[in-house]
Design a protein around this motif. Structure first.
Motif, PDB file in Angstrom:
ATOM      1  N   THR A  28       0.830  -1.209   0.000  1.00  0.00           N
ATOM      2  CA  THR A  28       0.000   0.000   0.000  1.00  0.00           C
ATOM      3  C   THR A  28       0.860   1.251   0.000  1.00  0.00           C
ATOM      4  OG1 THR A  28      -1.843  -1.097   1.137  1.00  0.00           O
ATOM      5  CG2 THR A  28      -1.723   1.301   1.292  1.00  0.00           C
ATOM      6  N   LEU A  29       1.858   1.304   0.864  1.00  0.00           N
ATOM      7  CA  LEU A  29       2.726   2.482   0.957  1.00  0.00           C
ATOM      8  C   LEU A  29       3.582   2.652  -0.294  1.00  0.00           C
ATOM      9  CD1 LEU A  29       3.866   2.233   4.698  1.00  0.00           C
ATOM     10  CD2 LEU A  29       2.057   3.649   3.717  1.00  0.00           C
ATOM     11  N   GLU A  30       4.038   1.557  -0.867  1.00  0.00           N
ATOM     12  CA  GLU A  30       4.873   1.663  -2.059  1.00  0.00           C
ATOM     13  C   GLU A  30       4.083   2.090  -3.283  1.00  0.00           C
ATOM     14  OE1 GLU A  30       6.812  -2.108  -2.267  1.00  0.00           O
ATOM     15  OE2 GLU A  30       8.276  -1.600  -0.706  1.00  0.00           O
ATOM     16  N   SER A  31       2.762   1.909  -3.244  1.00  0.00           N
ATOM     17  CA  SER A  31       1.927   2.324  -4.372  1.00  0.00           C
ATOM     18  C   SER A  31       1.540   3.798  -4.316  1.00  0.00           C
ATOM     19  CB  SER A  31       0.658   1.472  -4.427  1.00  0.00           C
ATOM     20  OG  SER A  31      -0.177   1.743  -3.298  1.00  0.00           O
ATOM     21  N   ILE A  32       1.768   4.451  -3.175  1.00  0.00           N
ATOM     22  CA  ILE A  32       1.370   5.860  -3.025  1.00  0.00           C
ATOM     23  C   ILE A  32       2.269   6.785  -3.828  1.00  0.00           C
ATOM     24  CG2 ILE A  32       1.209   7.751  -1.343  1.00  0.00           C
ATOM     25  CD1 ILE A  32       0.190   5.759   0.685  1.00  0.00           C
ATOM     26  N   GLY A  33       3.513   6.403  -4.013  1.00  0.00           N
ATOM     27  CA  GLY A  33       4.440   7.243  -4.764  1.00  0.00           C
ATOM     28  C   GLY A  33       5.068   8.323  -3.929  1.00  0.00           C
ATOM     29  N   ALA A  34       5.340   8.026  -2.672  1.00  0.00           N
ATOM     30  CA  ALA A  34       5.981   8.980  -1.777  1.00  0.00           C
ATOM     31  C   ALA A  34       7.034   8.243  -0.957  1.00  0.00           C
ATOM     32  CB  ALA A  34       4.948   9.629  -0.851  1.00  0.00           C
ATOM     33  N   THR A  35       8.108   8.957  -0.616  1.00  0.00           N
ATOM     34  CA  THR A  35       9.079   8.360   0.292  1.00  0.00           C
ATOM     35  C   THR A  35       8.424   8.220   1.668  1.00  0.00           C
ATOM     36  OG1 THR A  35       9.949  10.560   0.819  1.00  0.00           O
ATOM     37  CG2 THR A  35      11.039   9.317  -0.938  1.00  0.00           C
ATOM     38  N   PRO A 101      -5.249  -0.443   6.075  1.00  0.00           N
ATOM     39  CA  PRO A 101      -4.140   0.426   5.629  1.00  0.00           C
ATOM     40  C   PRO A 101      -4.327   0.973   4.227  1.00  0.00           C
ATOM     41  CG  PRO A 101      -3.416  -1.859   5.942  1.00  0.00           C
ATOM     42  CD  PRO A 101      -4.813  -1.801   6.399  1.00  0.00           C
ATOM     43  N   GLU A 102      -5.155   0.332   3.414  1.00  0.00           N
ATOM     44  CA  GLU A 102      -5.372   0.823   2.049  1.00  0.00           C
ATOM     45  C   GLU A 102      -5.987   2.222   2.028  1.00  0.00           C
ATOM     46  OE1 GLU A 102      -4.987  -3.497   2.132  1.00  0.00           O
ATOM     47  OE2 GLU A 102      -6.318  -2.122   3.202  1.00  0.00           O
ATOM     48  N   VAL A 103      -6.638   2.610   3.129  1.00  0.00           N
ATOM     49  CA  VAL A 103      -7.271   3.934   3.205  1.00  0.00           C
ATOM     50  C   VAL A 103      -6.229   5.044   3.317  1.00  0.00           C
ATOM     51  CG1 VAL A 103      -8.914   5.336   4.559  1.00  0.00           C
ATOM     52  CG2 VAL A 103      -9.330   2.898   4.229  1.00  0.00           C
ATOM     53  N   ILE A 104      -5.009   4.698   3.675  1.00  0.00           N
ATOM     54  CA  ILE A 104      -3.961   5.714   3.824  1.00  0.00           C
ATOM     55  C   ILE A 104      -3.773   6.492   2.523  1.00  0.00           C
ATOM     56  CG2 ILE A 104      -1.489   6.053   4.208  1.00  0.00           C
ATOM     57  CD1 ILE A 104      -1.560   3.728   6.159  1.00  0.00           C
ATOM     58  N   ALA A 105      -3.895   5.829   1.377  1.00  0.00           N
ATOM     59  CA  ALA A 105      -3.743   6.515   0.089  1.00  0.00           C
ATOM     60  C   ALA A 105      -4.772   7.629  -0.056  1.00  0.00           C
ATOM     61  CB  ALA A 105      -3.870   5.510  -1.053  1.00  0.00           C
ATOM     62  N   ASP A 106      -6.010   7.375   0.344  1.00  0.00           N
ATOM     63  CA  ASP A 106      -7.049   8.412   0.284  1.00  0.00           C
ATOM     64  C   ASP A 106      -6.759   9.551   1.253  1.00  0.00           C
ATOM     65  OD1 ASP A 106      -8.456   6.899  -1.600  1.00  0.00           O
ATOM     66  OD2 ASP A 106      -9.531   5.787  -0.044  1.00  0.00           O
ATOM     67  N   MET A 107      -6.190   9.221   2.418  1.00  0.00           N
ATOM     68  CA  MET A 107      -5.844  10.257   3.388  1.00  0.00           C
ATOM     69  C   MET A 107      -4.753  11.169   2.844  1.00  0.00           C
ATOM     70  SD  MET A 107      -5.801   8.242   7.036  1.00  0.00           S
ATOM     71  CE  MET A 107      -7.314   7.902   7.928  1.00  0.00           C
ATOM     72  N   VAL A 108      -3.729  10.574   2.241  1.00  0.00           N
ATOM     73  CA  VAL A 108      -2.643  11.373   1.678  1.00  0.00           C
ATOM     74  C   VAL A 108      -3.176  12.291   0.576  1.00  0.00           C
ATOM     75  CG1 VAL A 108      -0.484  11.259   0.372  1.00  0.00           C
ATOM     76  CG2 VAL A 108      -0.873   9.695   2.283  1.00  0.00           C
TER      77      VAL A 108
END
Length: 312
Positions: A28-35, A101-108
Motif C-alpha cells: 500500500t505504501l509503495e503504491s502511493i508514490g511517496a518516500t 491500511p489501504e485507506v492511507i492513500a485516500d488520506m494522503v
C-alpha cells in the motif's frame, strides 16, 4: 533523507497479526508514490513481537523500530511515535487491521488537497459488538456536552496529520493525552475519509473495558471542568436542603409543633450528605491527582531502543 510520509503503529503483543499487517501495509505504501518510513512502537510486548519486528526490519529498509522499556499505554505509545517520526505527513494506525491500511492513500490525497488533519471515520461498524458501538456513541456525545469539543464521531486514532499539526501536539505539556480530543482542539483545517471497520485480523483485543473506562476518565478530567461545577452545584443544593430542614425544625420548635422523633431519619440524612461529600471529594481528587502528576513532570514513556540510531 527526510521521508514525505511516516506511519506510526503502536504495538503490544501483536505477534499473530504482525505478518498480516506487513503483507498489506508495505505494498500500500509503495503504491502511493511517496518516500516513507514506518515507525513501529513496541509498547513493552511480552510475546515475539520484538523478534518479528527485527526480522521484518532486515527485509524492509523503511521499517523503523522503537521499543519502550515498559508498557506505557496506547496513547503514550502513539505520542512516542509522533515524537520520533520525521515525515512531513504522519499517519497513526493500530496494528490489528480493523482500520484498513489501504485507506492511507485516500488520506494522503486529501492532505495534499489542503487539509492538515484527515480523520478516518468508520461509516460501517457492524463488525463491532453492539456494546462497543453504543459506548463509543455515548463517549462522543458525553464529550461534546461536557467540553464542547466537536470531535468527529466514529473517528478513533486512525488519522493523517501534517508536520505542523504534530509539532503542535508534541509541544503540549500534558501527560495523559487523549489524541482523538487533543487534535480537534488545535483547529487545523481538517477533512474526513470514510471506511468500513473490519474485524480484528488475528490475536485478541488489547483494549478491554478497564482501559476504555480509563480513557473516558482521562478525557473528562482533561477536557472539561463540568465535574468540578457538578460538585459545586451538589454543595449548593445540599446547603439549601439543610437550610430548609433547619428552618422547619426551628419553626416547629418555636411555634409549638411536634418535632418528629426517631433516629432513622437522622441517620438517613447523615448518610446521604456523607455520600455527597465523598462524591465531591472523589471528583476533586481526580483533578488533584492530575496536578500531582504534572508537578512530577515524569515522561509518559521511556525509549529503550530506536533502530534509527542502530549502527550495528
Amino acid at each position: 533523507m527526510t521521508p514525505e510520509l511516516s506511519v506510526v503503529i503502536p504495538m503490544f503483543n501483536e505477534q499473530d497479526v504482525l505478518p498480516l499487517l506487513v503483507e498489506r501495509l508495505r505494498p500500500t505504501l509503495e503504491s502511493i508514490g511517496a518516500t516513507y518510513e514506518v515507525v513501529a512502537v513496541d509498547d513493552g510486548s511480552k510475546d515475539q513481537t520484538p523478534v518479528l519486528l527485527q526480522r521484518f526490519k532486515r527485509e524492509w529498509p523503511q521499517l523503523r523500530v522503537i521499543r519502550l522499556r515498559a508498557n506505557a499505554g496506547h496513547q503514550a505509545a502513539i505520542s512516542a511515535g509522533l515524537a520520533a517520526a520525521r515525515g512531513q505527513w504522519m499517519v497513526t494506525i493500530d496494528a490489528d487491521l480493523q482500520d484498513p491500511p489501504e485507506v492511507i492513500a485516500d488520506m494522503v490525497k486529501a492532505g495534499r488537497e489542503g487539509a492538515d488533519v484527515v480523520y478516518g471515520v468508520r461509516t460501517d461498524r457492524t463488525t463491532d459488538t453492539a456494546f462497543k458501538r453504543q459506548t463509543a456513541r455515548a463517549f462522543y456525545l458525553l464529550m461534546r456536552r461536557l467540553s464542547g469539543i466537536d470531535a468527529p464521531p466514529d473517528a478513533g486514532d486512525f488519522r493523517l496529520m501534517s508536520r505542523a499539526t504534530v509539532e503542535a501536539v508534541n509541544a503540549l505539556p500534558e501527560h495523559n493525552r487523549v489524541l482523538r480530543l487533543v487534535v480537534p482542539t488545535l483547529g487545523f483545517p481538517s477533512a474526513t475519509v470514510g471506511y468500513r471497520r473490519e474485524e480484528r485480523a488475528a490475536g485478541e483485543s488489547k483494549y478491554p473495558l478497564s482501559k476504555m473506562l480509563k480513557l473516558t476518565l482521562d478525557s473528562i478530567t482533561g477536557f472539561s471542568q463540568a465535574p468540578l461545577r457538578l460538585a459545586t452545584w451538589f454543595g449548593l443544593v445540599g446547603f439549601v436542603v439543610a437550610a430548609v430542614m433547619l428552618a422547619y425544625a426551628l419553626g416547629m420548635k418555636l411555634f409549638g409543633g411536634q418535632v418528629l422523633q426517631g433516629w432513622t431519619s437522622i441517620v438517613a440524612i447523615v448518610a446521604a450528605f456523607a455520600a455527597l461529600q465523598l462524591l465531591c471529594l472523589g471528583i476533586l481528587g481526580e483533578y488533584i491527582g492530575r496536578i500531582f502528576v504534572a508537578q512530577q513532570d515524569r515522561p509518559s514513556y521511556y525509549v529503550a531502543y530506536d533502530s534509527l540510531n542502530d549502527n550495528s
